[in-house]
Design an enzyme around this catalytic site. Structure first.
Site, PDB file in Angstrom:
ATOM      1  N   SER A  56       0.863  -1.196   0.000  1.00  0.00           N
ATOM      2  CA  SER A  56       0.000   0.000   0.000  1.00  0.00           C
ATOM      3  C   SER A  56       0.895   1.240   0.000  1.00  0.00           C
ATOM      4  O   SER A  56       2.109   1.133   0.234  1.00  0.00           O
ATOM      5  CB  SER A  56      -0.881   0.005   1.254  1.00  0.00           C
ATOM      6  OG  SER A  56      -0.067   0.202   2.403  1.00  0.00           O
ATOM      7  N   ASP A  93      -1.327  -1.720  -3.907  1.00  0.00           N
ATOM      8  CA  ASP A  93      -2.676  -1.791  -3.335  1.00  0.00           C
ATOM      9  C   ASP A  93      -3.209  -0.359  -3.155  1.00  0.00           C
ATOM     10  O   ASP A  93      -2.544   0.494  -2.558  1.00  0.00           O
ATOM     11  CB  ASP A  93      -2.562  -2.504  -1.966  1.00  0.00           C
ATOM     12  CG  ASP A  93      -3.898  -2.882  -1.377  1.00  0.00           C
ATOM     13  OD1 ASP A  93      -4.866  -3.050  -2.142  1.00  0.00           O
ATOM     14  OD2 ASP A  93      -3.973  -3.031  -0.141  1.00  0.00           O
ATOM     15  N   ASP A 115      -7.360   3.080  -7.612  1.00  0.00           N
ATOM     16  CA  ASP A 115      -8.636   3.126  -6.897  1.00  0.00           C
ATOM     17  C   ASP A 115      -9.266   4.508  -7.097  1.00  0.00           C
ATOM     18  O   ASP A 115      -9.031   5.434  -6.334  1.00  0.00           O
ATOM     19  CB  ASP A 115      -8.385   2.844  -5.410  1.00  0.00           C
ATOM     20  CG  ASP A 115      -9.675   2.815  -4.606  1.00  0.00           C
ATOM     21  OD1 ASP A 115     -10.741   3.122  -5.185  1.00  0.00           O
ATOM     22  OD2 ASP A 115      -9.630   2.490  -3.413  1.00  0.00           O
ATOM     23  N   HIS A 189     -12.896  -2.602   4.879  1.00  0.00           N
ATOM     24  CA  HIS A 189     -11.557  -2.744   5.449  1.00  0.00           C
ATOM     25  C   HIS A 189     -11.578  -2.742   6.986  1.00  0.00           C
ATOM     26  O   HIS A 189     -12.460  -2.157   7.590  1.00  0.00           O
ATOM     27  CB  HIS A 189     -10.648  -1.613   4.952  1.00  0.00           C
ATOM     28  CG  HIS A 189     -10.399  -1.689   3.471  1.00  0.00           C
ATOM     29  ND1 HIS A 189     -10.948  -0.798   2.586  1.00  0.00           N
ATOM     30  CD2 HIS A 189      -9.673  -2.555   2.746  1.00  0.00           C
ATOM     31  CE1 HIS A 189     -10.553  -1.116   1.360  1.00  0.00           C
ATOM     32  NE2 HIS A 189      -9.780  -2.184   1.420  1.00  0.00           N
ATOM     33  N   GLY A 190     -10.571  -3.384   7.558  1.00  0.00           N
ATOM     34  CA  GLY A 190     -10.376  -3.290   9.001  1.00  0.00           C
ATOM     35  C   GLY A 190     -11.014  -4.439   9.775  1.00  0.00           C
ATOM     36  O   GLY A 190     -11.510  -5.416   9.201  1.00  0.00           O
ATOM     37  N   HIS A 232     -11.907  -6.849  -1.954  1.00  0.00           N
ATOM     38  CA  HIS A 232     -11.105  -6.224  -0.888  1.00  0.00           C
ATOM     39  C   HIS A 232     -11.807  -6.498   0.436  1.00  0.00           C
ATOM     40  O   HIS A 232     -12.908  -7.041   0.476  1.00  0.00           O
ATOM     41  CB  HIS A 232     -11.020  -4.708  -1.121  1.00  0.00           C
ATOM     42  CG  HIS A 232     -10.035  -4.343  -2.174  1.00  0.00           C
ATOM     43  ND1 HIS A 232      -8.886  -3.662  -1.880  1.00  0.00           N
ATOM     44  CD2 HIS A 232     -10.017  -4.585  -3.504  1.00  0.00           C
ATOM     45  CE1 HIS A 232      -8.198  -3.493  -3.002  1.00  0.00           C
ATOM     46  NE2 HIS A 232      -8.866  -4.040  -4.006  1.00  0.00           N
ATOM     47  N   GLY A 233     -11.164  -6.067   1.505  1.00  0.00           N
ATOM     48  CA  GLY A 233     -11.802  -6.115   2.820  1.00  0.00           C
ATOM     49  C   GLY A 233     -12.292  -7.499   3.204  1.00  0.00           C
ATOM     50  O   GLY A 233     -13.377  -7.651   3.759  1.00  0.00           O
ATOM     51  N   SER A 235     -10.988  -9.903   5.299  1.00  0.00           N
ATOM     52  CA  SER A 235     -10.550 -10.580   6.521  1.00  0.00           C
ATOM     53  C   SER A 235     -11.763 -11.143   7.257  1.00  0.00           C
ATOM     54  O   SER A 235     -12.862 -10.587   7.188  1.00  0.00           O
ATOM     55  CB  SER A 235      -9.786  -9.607   7.427  1.00  0.00           C
ATOM     56  OG  SER A 235      -8.446  -9.514   6.990  1.00  0.00           O
ATOM     57  N   SER A 278      -6.011  -7.422   7.520  1.00  0.00           N
ATOM     58  CA  SER A 278      -6.325  -7.300   8.957  1.00  0.00           C
ATOM     59  C   SER A 278      -6.145  -8.612   9.721  1.00  0.00           C
ATOM     60  O   SER A 278      -5.665  -8.603  10.871  1.00  0.00           O
ATOM     61  CB  SER A 278      -7.768  -6.809   9.141  1.00  0.00           C
ATOM     62  OG  SER A 278      -7.899  -5.512   8.616  1.00  0.00           O
TER      63      SER A 278
HETATM   64  P1  13P Z   1      -8.949  -6.379   5.333  1.00  0.00           P
HETATM   65  O1  13P Z   1      -8.843  -5.139   6.145  1.00  0.00           O
HETATM   66  O2  13P Z   1     -10.310  -6.984   5.435  1.00  0.00           O
HETATM   67  O3  13P Z   1      -7.885  -7.368   5.615  1.00  0.00           O
HETATM   68  O4  13P Z   1      -8.782  -5.957   3.789  1.00  0.00           O
HETATM   69  C1  13P Z   1      -7.514  -5.752   3.213  1.00  0.00           C
HETATM   70  C2  13P Z   1      -7.578  -5.122   1.884  1.00  0.00           C
HETATM   71  O5  13P Z   1      -8.597  -5.017   1.239  1.00  0.00           O
HETATM   72  C3  13P Z   1      -6.311  -4.622   1.325  1.00  0.00           C
HETATM   73  O6  13P Z   1      -6.499  -3.939   0.129  1.00  0.00           O
HETATM   74  O1  G3H Z   2      -6.710  -1.797   2.268  1.00  0.00           O
HETATM   75  C1  G3H Z   2      -5.810  -1.415   3.001  1.00  0.00           C
HETATM   76  C2  G3H Z   2      -4.751  -2.346   3.432  1.00  0.00           C
HETATM   77  O2  G3H Z   2      -5.162  -3.083   4.558  1.00  0.00           O
HETATM   78  C3  G3H Z   2      -3.477  -1.597   3.669  1.00  0.00           C
HETATM   79  O3  G3H Z   2      -3.595  -0.828   4.803  1.00  0.00           O
HETATM   80  O4  G3H Z   2      -2.981   1.485   4.071  1.00  0.00           O
HETATM   81  O5  G3H Z   2      -2.794   0.777   6.489  1.00  0.00           O
HETATM   82  O6  G3H Z   2      -1.188  -0.095   4.763  1.00  0.00           O
HETATM   83  P1  G3H Z   2      -2.567   0.433   5.059  1.00  0.00           P
HETATM   84 ZN    ZN Z   3      -8.407  -2.903   0.016  1.00  0.00          ZN
END
Ligand code: 13P
Ligand code: G3H
Ligand code: ZN
Length: 330
Positions: A56, A93, A115, A189-190, A232-233, A235, A278
């Site tokens: 990222s 990313d 994005d 995310h998160g 994405h997202g 986790s 995450s």
């Molecule tokens: P999580 O926060 O669900 O792990 O998603 C990560 C992500 O989408 C990174 O681009």
């Molecule tokens: O989608 C985001 C990823 O989890 C990367 O997170 O921007 O804190 O490195 P970051």
């Molecule tokens: Zn993402």
């Protein structure tokens, strides 16, 4: 100018075609440091899985882009040393500007995400197309995004209006020339993907989130059959890890993720890339907190980063085997 080909990396083209045809998804794991890339590579070699190493812009700032690129270069030699060669993509990313994407393409990345999902539809197309033109001239693949994923800091999570509109996907893909498309069907995310009031509680009092919008995914697949889709997202926020963190001094509240069986279902469809960050953060934090709590006199970073790396490796092997279905596909 450093081409990813000189580093022994590959773009996503072939990888995604095989994944869509084979009904599995490629793991896209974020890394920011040595222990994370070691765990990712060890897990993917042991499970014989292809892998996307994600960086990222935050990771670039944290770890320095030159060092990260050289870690990725070392990755190709490292997997040979581990005894089994797997295809490795180095991916940006959430790139948010043309300049950032160009810098990555010029410095060894084999894939970038632009994005533009927070822009208007037309501005998203304009920006994405510009990145695609530059990337394709260098044989680098591009991921675009349609629909907005709610951020962990947002007031409203996964609001209806932020889902990807299936009626836009044909036009977006055609006009931008992207190689894959990230969509919004309820992930975010998160570690707090849903508010407690959006969830029900199971018998053990654990929050159960509303299901992903597979109806939207189905509609998208009808519009662009076989086109590589990205989630994405993704986790799952394992509750046993949250428990270890919280019973060793942590304070992570109302943590809730996407159930693994829903991701497994998605991976069997045109979803061919699943982003997980995450869960890795939770695995590392749980292992470190446990070591620290049990060994308060410990101050050698290897004594807590080592167990964190081992926990991460176990997590990723589990994901490849049981969630993405990518094990044995390299
Ligand atoms: P999580 O926060 O669900 O792990 O998603 C990560 C992500 O989408 C990174 O681009
Ligand atoms: O989608 C985001 C990823 O989890 C990367 O997170 O921007 O804190 O490195 P970051
Ligand atoms: Zn993402």
């Amino acid at each position: 100018m450093v081409s990813y080909k000189e580093l022994g990396l590959v773009n996503t083209k072939e990888m995604f075609k095989k994944a869509v045809d084979g009904g599995y998804a490629i793991p896209a794991y974020n890394f920011n440091n040595l222990e994370q890339i070691q765990a990712i590579l060890q897990a993917c070699v042991e499970t014989k899985s292809p892998v996307i190493l994600q960086v990222s812009s935050g990771a670039r700032k944290y770890a320095n882009s030159t060092l990260l690129r050289n870690l990725a270069k070392g990755a190709v030699e490292y997997v040979k040393e581990l005894g089994y060669e797997i295809p490795i993509v180095l991916h940006l990313d959430h790139g948010d500007t043309f300049e950032l994407c160009k810098d990555c393409i010029d410095n060894g990345f084999s894939s970038v995400m632009i994005d533009g999902s927070h822009h208007s539809y037309e501005d998203n197309i304009k920006l994405t197309k510009k990145v695609v033109e530059y990337a394709h001239a260098h044989d680098v693949t591009v991921e675009g995004e349609l629909g907005v994923l709610a951020g962990v800091e947002d007031d409203v999570v996964a609001e209806h209006s932020s889902y990807t509109k299936p009626e836009e996907v044909i036009d977006f893909v055609k006009r931008t020339g992207v190689d894959s498309l990230a969509i919004s069907i309820g992930t975010s995310h998160g570690a707090n993907k849903f508010k407690p009031e959006q969830c029900t509680k199971n018998a053990e009092g654990i929050l159960v989130p509303p299901p992903l919008r597979f109806d939207i995914l189905d509609e998208i697949e009808v519009k662009i059959p076989g086109f590589p889709i990205v989630l994405h997202g993704s986790s799952s926020v394992p509750q046993e890890m949250v428990k270890i963190i919280n019973s060793n001094g942590g304070a992570i509240k109302n943590a809730v993720g996407i159930p693994e069986e829903q991701l497994r279902k998605a991976a069997k469809s045109a979803v061919c890339k699943i982003n997980i960050d995450s869960d890795g953060r939770l695995a590392m934090t749980a292992a470190i907190r446990k070591v620290m709590a049990e060994n308060p006199a410990e101050f050698d970073p290897r004594k807590y980063l080592g167990p964190a790396r081992d926990a991460l490796k176990i997590l990723y092997m589990h994901k490849n085997d049981n969630v993405l279905g990518s094990s044995g596909k390299a």
